[in-house]
Design an enzyme around this catalytic site. Structure first.
Site: not given
Length: 839
Positions: A381, A572-573, A578, A680, A684
């Site tokens: 991952h 998100k985290r 990111k 993911t 969504k």
């Protein structure tokens, strides 16, 4: 209106579960049955009056009633699997972020409307009852949410698939915000009774740990090591039912809690040291106390390793026990069992399965190794090398000395094969070895997982390609057939049917409800994308979702937002790759241009952030503080009060995501290309009609292919361009700073304390990072491209019909990203198993 595909009225659905529920006699029967069951549990399980209107009581009574149905179905499902001699899939994961289960169960059992009616008769809103349930603290981010989606899909597809994880008493942490800083509070999600789980003390197992190795020989003179003086931990299973859509198949998620082998060591107690005896018991139970203990200290690192070993030891012992109930030997083990390791955390399964087969069941090494490889499979991952787990050899020797021996033996035999294929290539041996040499030797857990598996898969096309070419190129060259790609997916039952019921109803009214179990059916929405009546209904639903989220924002962040504004969402985290910083830089740029008179505000925007930072991750925690400070300045500036608002929603979790995602207009997926394995959240948002602003990273690449370039906003460098710049060391942030006034405008704001007037110097570290050539995630090369694409977004948003069409097309073309498709690919390409349906 007539459906163009079936020539039948829109409101006529297929003869499926929802048709059945619409029949008045069935509805009345189900309603009376559910009401009777809830009354029974109010009286007999909770010792409350059946007339109780306490929402907590009603939640528990409803959950008990549903669990009764699901446990019956578990037994029926098991009989079906036994009769079919089904191959069983066991999904090992350190995380299962399952969120709240009541809504899932009601939708999948077809009882959501029935329950709503029962509660309405008592004057209770079903939403209030659902709010009584805590989010299960069993995960952190995408890894755990993916695992939860896969469990739902395996049950819906009637695959004999089961999850194994850890019964954490405390989740990651509850996030509170104090003066813009993240504060971590204990997430004791089990403080209140959990009605879903079934404790299975009769199936507890023994886990040996610590101790030492004595070197012996057997009667034949062969080496026969003995693991002695180990301590014992008890693994106590808790089962949670996992119901598939339609309620015909119910699998389970088994979570193990740690306990001591006895209440306490009676010998120590008899010696008079009562406190030491109790301390030993408490130490055992601490193992499953918390998700992700802080591993910057040796004690935290040791506990983390113990957790990973505990998971695989309990899971494999249980898997072997179940197998041997129906088999006399292990010859059929890979034909009856498939074990999927979700990332490197369960990779000790390779060593533990070998230990069980060789030590406890006396199989010859070669036979045990063949069975192990044919049974195990590994999902990677991450592309980030620092996220590929490595454990110090010294720590393994202390905690699981026998497993370290086995790992060394696996490595020796593996390197013999590499030497045979590539004689004299010492550098290749060094790169492929399971042991990373150096002053402090470490075991490379990803290497262990790959060597011990028959299949290695990435989770998006780009990610798998990078694994093959970069991270695991040597292994791919040796075993090209072992590498496959299976792009991640999400369950539409949770992320559309449950999270966005009005949109789900509109879709079903328009094209039927087959999409609930076959997401490719959404393709049939395409003809309606530019139909004014459908667009109007879609916009009405989106606005209602935005108003609902606005209420949540008002209650939790104390900010009033305009639901007519563009909801621009980055949730998100919190992590540098990111690139929350890139989004903040864009906001600062917009703000400074407006107040300097360089831009007229044309589109009102609400920027929404959420996410947790790891407690020891200073930069990530500073990002949260930066977002709050920028928000405080902008939200209080009357010059932009109608143009910009910044919101940070604390304690991001599944139930909060279910409110944010349906309300989003724009989804920010802006990680540096080549760093996000898949994502993911991007799927969504797409499924719920948000447009994406993103780099060509992870599954964004495949989303672009599916939805078309005109319906997504792509910007920034490609992964190969960044890799080339890194290889040549050609990126100089200061060159971008001096070349682009847009960049200087923003970077100088950090230097000049624009967003920290009462805390001078607070964010100057950001300025100095750029000036010291330390932009490791390529913010500046992508910034100009990013602000250009944001200008395009504003222009598009002003054209309401065009934006709405694009949003609908995103929904219509999201069919590929169902976890049903992903699980079907796992079943065919890796597990070699099939659905076992009724009849």
């Amino acid at each position: 209106m007539i459906d163009k595909f079936t020539d039948r009225p829109h409101n006529v659905l297929n003869n499926t579960l929802q048709d059945l529920l619409m029949k008045p006699d069935y509805l009345q029967s189900s309603k009376s049955s559910l009401k009777a069951s809830m009354d029974y549990h109010l009286r007999c399980s909770l010792c409350k009056e059946a007339s109780s209107k306490e929402c907590r009581d009603l939640f528990l009574a409803t959950a008990f009633s549903l669990r009764d149905q699901m446990t019956e179905k578990i037994l029926e499902t098991e009989r079906r699997y036994q009769q079919a001699k089904a191959k069983r899939v066991y999904y090992l994961s350190m995380e299962f972020l399952i969120g709240r289960l009541l809504g899932d169960a009601l939708h999948n059992l077809g009882l959501i409307d029935v329950c709503r009616n029962v509660l309405a008769d008592a004057g209770i809103d079903i939403e209030e009852v659902q709010e009584q349930e805590n989010d299960a603290g069993l995960g952190n981010g995408g890894l755990g949410r993916l695992a939860a989606c896969f469990l739902d899909s395996m049950a819906t597809l009637s695959i004999a698939g089961f999850g194994y994880g850890i019964h954490y008493e405390y989740g990651l942490f509850k996030q509170e915000i104090d003066n813009g800083y993240q504060k971590e509070k204990p997430d004791n999600w089990l403080a209140e009774f959990n009605p879903w789980e079934i404790k299975r003390t009769d199936e507890k197992c023994i886990v040996p740990i610590y101790g030492r190795i004595e070197h012996f020989q057997d009667r034949a003179g062969d080496y026969n090591p003995m693991w002695l003086d180990w301590k014992v931990i008890m693994g106590i299973p808790f089962d949670t039912p996992v119901v598939g859509y339609g309620g015909k198949t119910v699998n389970w998620l088994r979570l193990y809690g740690a306990g001591s082998s006895t209440d306490f060591d009676i010998q120590i107690f008899n010696e008079g040291d009562y406190f030491r005896a109790v301390e030993q018991k408490v130490a055992s139970e601490t193992i499953t106390k918390m998700l992700y203990p802080l591993d910057t200290l040796k004690s935290g690192k040791e506990l983390r390793l113990v957790q990973e070993y505990f998971l695989v030891a309990c899971s494999l012992r249980d898997i072997v026990r179940r197998y041997l109930k129906d088999h006399e030997n292990f010859d059929r083990f890979p034909h009856a069992v498939a074990i999927q390791m979700n990332d490197t955390h369960p990779s000790l399964a390779v060593a533990e399965l070998m230990r069980l087969l060789v030590d406890e069941y006396a199989l010859p090494w070669d036979h045990a190794w063949e069975l192990t490889q044919k049974t195990l499979a590994y999902t990677n991952h991450t592309i980030l090398s620092e996220a590929l787990e490595k454990w110090p050899v010294s720590l393994l020797e202390q905690v699981i000395p026998r497993h370290l021996q086995i790992i060394y033996e696996i490595n020796a035999r593996f390197l013999q094969k590499v030497t045979y294929l590539h004689p004299g290539n010492v550098d290749l041996l060094r790169r492929m070895s399971l042991i990373e040499e150096g002053e402090n030797k470490q075991v490379r857990m990803a290497h262990l997982a790959m060597v011990g598996s028959h299949s290695i898969n990435g989770v998006s096309a780009l990610h798998t390609d990078i694994l093959k070419k970069n991270n695991f190129a040597d292994f791919h060259a040796m075993w090209p057939d072992r590498f496959v790609n299976i792009t991640n997916g999400i369950t539409q039952r949770r992320w559309l049917l449950k999270a966005n019921p009005q949109l789900a109803q509109l879709i079903s009214k328009t094209i039927g409800d087959a999409w609930i179990t076959d997401l490719s059916q959404l393709k049939r929405l395409e003809p309606y994308a530019d139909e004014p009546a459908f667009q109007k209904e879609f916009r009405k639903i989106k606005l209602a979702n935005k108003e609902r989220l606005g209420g949540t924002i008002s209650r939790t962040a104390w900010i009033t937002v305009n639901p007519e504004s563009l909801f621009d969402v980055h949730v998100k985290r919190i992590h540098e790759y990111k690139r929350q910083l890139l989004k903040v830089m864009h906001i600062i740029y917009e703000y400074l241009r407006i107040i300097r008179g360089e831009k007229k505000h044309t589109v009102a925007r609400t920027f929404i952030f959420a996410g947790k930072a790891a407690p020891g991750y200073w930069v990530a925690k500073q990002m949260i503080k930066l977002i709050h400070n920028v928000g405080q300045v902008i939200n209080s500036d009357k010059r932009v009060q109608d143009a910009l608002k910044i919101v940070f929603l604390p304690d991001y979790r599944v139930s909060l995501a279910e409110k944010i995602i349906p309300a989003a207009d724009l989804s920010e997926q802006i990680s540096m290309a080549g760093t996000e394995a898949s994502g993911t959240g991007n799927m969504k948002f797409m499924l719920n009609g948000a447009l994406t602003a993103g780099t060509l990273d992870g599954a964004n690449v495949e989303m672009l292919e599916e939805v078309g370039a005109e319906n997504i906003f792509i910007f920034g460098l490609k992964a190969e361009e960044i890799a080339e710049m890194e290889r040549k060391s050609s990126y100089r942030p200061t060159e971008y700073y001096h070349r682009h006034p847009e960049i200087r405008l923003v970077i100088d704001a950090f230097r000049d304390n624009v967003f920290s007037p009462s805390e001078p110097g607070l964010f100057q570290w950001i300025y100095h990072r750029f000036m010291n050539e330390e932009d490791y995630y390529f913010h500046l090369p992508d910034f100009i491209s990013y602000i250009r694409v944001q200008e395009k977004i504003e222009k598009e948003y002003r054209n309401t019909a065009s934006w709405t069409k694009k949003a609908i097309l995103n929904i219509a073309r999201s069919g590929k990203f169902s976890s049903d498709r992903a699980v079907s690919e796992y079943a065919g390409l890796i597990w070699n198993t099939e659905s076992v349906k009724e009849g």
